[in-house]
Write a protein that holds these residues in place. Sequence first.
Motif, PDB file in Angstrom:
ATOM      1  N   MET A 175      -0.619   0.666   1.128  1.00  0.00           N
ATOM      2  CA  MET A 175       0.320   1.404   0.052  1.00  0.00           C
ATOM      3  C   MET A 175      -0.733   1.983  -0.772  1.00  0.00           C
ATOM      4  O   MET A 175      -1.793   1.279  -1.322  1.00  0.00           O
ATOM      5  N   HIS A 176      -0.476   3.218  -1.150  1.00  0.00           N
ATOM      6  CA  HIS A 176      -1.415   3.973  -2.201  1.00  0.00           C
ATOM      7  C   HIS A 176      -0.643   4.957  -2.819  1.00  0.00           C
ATOM      8  O   HIS A 176       0.210   5.550  -2.328  1.00  0.00           O
ATOM      9  N   ARG A 177      -1.261   5.480  -4.069  1.00  0.00           N
ATOM     10  CA  ARG A 177      -0.509   6.413  -4.931  1.00  0.00           C
ATOM     11  C   ARG A 177      -1.656   7.720  -5.126  1.00  0.00           C
ATOM     12  O   ARG A 177      -2.716   7.222  -5.648  1.00  0.00           O
ATOM     13  N   ILE A 178      -1.246   8.693  -4.545  1.00  0.00           N
ATOM     14  CA  ILE A 178      -2.021   9.854  -5.027  1.00  0.00           C
ATOM     15  C   ILE A 178      -1.382  10.987  -5.719  1.00  0.00           C
ATOM     16  O   ILE A 178      -0.231  11.067  -5.395  1.00  0.00           O
ATOM     17  N   GLY A 179      -2.310  11.794  -6.378  1.00  0.00           N
ATOM     18  CA  GLY A 179      -1.727  12.631  -7.038  1.00  0.00           C
ATOM     19  C   GLY A 179      -2.627  13.880  -7.391  1.00  0.00           C
ATOM     20  O   GLY A 179      -3.939  13.884  -6.923  1.00  0.00           O
ATOM     21  N   TYR A 181       2.846   5.539  -9.847  1.00  0.00           N
ATOM     22  CA  TYR A 181       1.568   5.105  -9.800  1.00  0.00           C
ATOM     23  C   TYR A 181       1.772   3.378 -10.146  1.00  0.00           C
ATOM     24  O   TYR A 181       0.801   2.406  -9.917  1.00  0.00           O
ATOM     25  N   ASN A 186       4.141  -0.540  -5.962  1.00  0.00           N
ATOM     26  CA  ASN A 186       3.123  -0.968  -4.617  1.00  0.00           C
ATOM     27  C   ASN A 186       3.899  -0.291  -3.639  1.00  0.00           C
ATOM     28  O   ASN A 186       3.943  -1.199  -2.856  1.00  0.00           O
ATOM     29  N   THR A 187       3.988   0.902  -3.513  1.00  0.00           N
ATOM     30  CA  THR A 187       4.414   1.581  -2.380  1.00  0.00           C
ATOM     31  C   THR A 187       3.706   2.646  -2.220  1.00  0.00           C
ATOM     32  O   THR A 187       2.774   2.696  -2.788  1.00  0.00           O
ATOM     33  N   TYR A 188       3.889   3.368  -1.103  1.00  0.00           N
ATOM     34  CA  TYR A 188       3.315   4.765  -1.228  1.00  0.00           C
ATOM     35  C   TYR A 188       3.870   5.589  -2.074  1.00  0.00           C
ATOM     36  O   TYR A 188       5.068   5.664  -2.504  1.00  0.00           O
ATOM     37  N   GLY A 189       2.965   6.507  -2.544  1.00  0.00           N
ATOM     38  CA  GLY A 189       3.459   7.530  -3.612  1.00  0.00           C
ATOM     39  C   GLY A 189       2.674   8.677  -3.700  1.00  0.00           C
ATOM     40  O   GLY A 189       1.637   8.825  -3.402  1.00  0.00           O
ATOM     41  N   HIS A 197       2.083  11.779  -6.611  1.00  0.00           N
ATOM     42  CA  HIS A 197       2.413  12.543  -8.117  1.00  0.00           C
ATOM     43  C   HIS A 197       2.136  13.913  -7.891  1.00  0.00           C
ATOM     44  O   HIS A 197       0.959  14.219  -7.883  1.00  0.00           O
TER      45      HIS A 197
END
Lengths: 617, 342
Positions: free
Chosen positions: A466-470, B65, B68-71, B73
Amino acid sequence: MTPETTTAQPLSLERVVIRFAGDSGDGMQLTGDRFTDVSAAFGNDLATLPNYPAEIRAPAGTIAGVSSFQVHIADFDILTPGDVPNLLVAMNPAALKANIADVPPGAAIIANQDAFEERNLAKAGYAVNPLEDGSLDAFRVYPVPMTTITLEACKELGVKPRDAERSKNFFALGLISWMYNRPTDQTVTWIEEKFKGKELVQAANIAAFKAGFNFGETAELFDHTYEILPAKLKSGRYRNITGNLALSYGMIAASQQSGLPIVCASYPITPASDILHELSRHKNFGVRTVQAEDEIAAISMAIGASFAGNLGLTTTSGPGVDLKSEALGLAVSLELPLVLVDVQRGGPSTGLPTKTEQADLMLAMYGRHGECPLPIIAADSPSGCFDAAFEAVRIAVKYRTPVILLTDGFLANGAEPWRFPDVGDLPAIPVDFASEPNHDGAFWPYLRDPETLARPWAVPGTPGLMHRIGGIEKQDGTGNINYDPGNHELMVKLRLEKVMRVQQDIAPVDVDGDVDADLLVVGWGSTRGFIKAAMRNVRGSGRKVAHVHITNLFPFPSDLGDVLRRYPKILVPEMNMGQLSRLLRAEYLVDAQSLSKVQGAPFRSAEIEAKIMEMTN
Amino acid sequence: MAAVDETAVPLTRKDYSSDQEVRWCPGCGDYSVLAAVQSLMPDLGVRPENIVFVSGIGCSSRFPYYMNTYGVHSIHGRAPAVATGIAVARPDLDVWVITGDGDGLSIGGNHLIHALRRNVNLTILLFNNQIYGLTKGQYSPTSEQGKITKSTPFGSIDYPFNPLSLAIGAEATFVARTHDMDRKHMQETFKRAHAHQGAAFVEIYQNCNVFNDGAFEEILQKDKRGSMLVSLKQGEPIIFGDDLEMGVALNEYGEAHIVQIADVGLEQILVHDEHRTDPAIAFSLSRLADRPTTPTPIGVFRDIERPVYEQEVTAQLARAQERSGPGDLRKLIESGNIWEVA
């Protein structure tokens, strides 16, 4: 009329350029397409140039409403749809007026005599009938009462005269089919298929087509027919194809060879819509298409699809690229594979929606805020759109980057024989989704492959990644939000360096022509055939010239600078105000001269030839 | 929302919370929404790897952000479109959209209404603080007329959007409202939204204590909630007031209006039915309060069934395969008139 075969032997020709011109409601595109398909199946080499107004139905009979279709057929490998027509078929006075300037003296004109009456003549701005006033004496003019004969042929069928009149384009097709010895059975079968369920239309079109063919044979207007033998093309299997169709097939092929399902999200726009139409037909290939609410939504959906592990694709033309620019920047920042197809048309603004141009090169290069590099690929022939699409996907996937694929209105709608590849020979496009943590048990979304600098592609559904990108600047490696000045500079350089590494993966420059040439012609995109045709003629006159056609516009092939510096003079013909020539000058400090044409139409090879002659004098 | 891989291992709020430091202003209403979502997650039964949070730009859009999942922005206003792409590509995923009144109703208004009408399976949380916070305090499409801000020193002229009216007008299949002062109500509402098949739109009244403090205090102060919050409950008469003395009835034009129960009798009070296909009454309820200064309904306004976009897309693919078999590239390329040159 007594059926009677023409006694004269057909006259053998190497090539002919025919232009069908009429009102936009006259079915000229259909007629031209049909003649093209029959000629393709017959084995001729060919190239086509459709030309139609942006209005669906401009006022009937006016110059603004004229639609035309030019086809060049030959018994050898030709490179262009022809500079000027040898035969103009004019369905009304406006079609004659709009096209006569392109017709060289001595060429033939077949005119639908019935349409040359007072009202139509006035609409086209003729005070007197040009078929009668001697103004066309320089041409071989054949007035044919197409409407009358078509109505006559349909009389027994019970078709309303107004409907029967609409079949006159098939009369023209029949006549030209006779004139050039095209087989008729294929067209009859095609009409039966196309108008299945509309028996009257079917019958009327077939009657008109046969009437046209028989008219040629019986009316002693033409002293002989012509014969153009099948072309001696490179051995292989061929089919006829347009650029938009080839591009669609290329995308499907890339999807199959990568195992990535396509999500194509697009907003309708001329001349790109046919790609969306085509892809939407092939759902059994797992192709998902979305007609988005706008251009921005379209690319945003494609980005979402790519994030989710599919192949995000969006197809558009210049105005759409303008709108997509912010989202393209996001794709550059997210470092996800994505292909944006720009079927270029005349600009700025709405410009010339149905006409071709190459003026989006700088837009593709620089049309985003910030340092925002991405690979740019250009297709250089209608069938070449297949390879260009496949290559765009390959680079996008391998380097995790959006790619802009440039074609144009001429490539999109133009057709040519395609020596299609054997599916078994298509390379695989490897896809390596991340499956494991990559840094001390953690997953870093921006930890790069040392060879390509591509970041890992971890798709939702994968546990532990799981990761967050922007779009906010991120720390190299971790991908966390980071505003540190040094890190930003590093990331800007890394994003550029990654795209530059595409150079290690593309073919060196292919120079066609003399090593000791006095002049190097550099082109890109759809000018290829026109430049090659010009080169043939120039070489025939003993001059030494060479040609380089660039497919990878960013990054350029790494040896391009060395090649350019080998030649004393450089000429860059482009359908813009000199965009590639400026890039070459800026990048390599060479004196690249621009030959510019922005008339919504391809170059004529003679125009390029003249410039080459001038520069090599 | 079927997830890819459900396991029996019990998960906690921690499993859904990322290690990133939360950077909203101290006292921001966003904190309580985040806490409500994070602590609700284990109850929803979807593993973190099968969830994607998508946002646009704005204060609330930092939300992904912290999960704790896919995300993703994304960029300003485009979250519903990015989320649509994810959902179309992967209907198995659980996709959430986090947006605000500027992001979702101004720059991204188009994408929001189209995601709603398509009925993409998204849970959309719109944080409405009636102000632009991230750009430091300009009026938003939900700010009241006359709002004095940096960009409107003489008062804003724009007539505001009513987000629920807009969503219902776009024929959203699930429309609800909650607020940042009541975690339990938020969680109940989010849970319902999440369970809904199709696009679920939740407006959250959220306080921006820096640029628009107290925007909702006339209805949300503890002692005012009884008389100012009209709680919608399926199948029950819509009544409210400190002594439940007030109710909502329909007038002769079918418009919702507030009445004293004593005046009209309980039988005249509107019984809430969120499943009505016709959106007229839900729309009228959304207009009950012009601004959050008079009695304001909260809860689920509308919850109806309509085919889900990405499921229909998938169904078309399946039908095409049934009809024509799986795609055969050779057959495709070699279609039409073929000729051979020796």
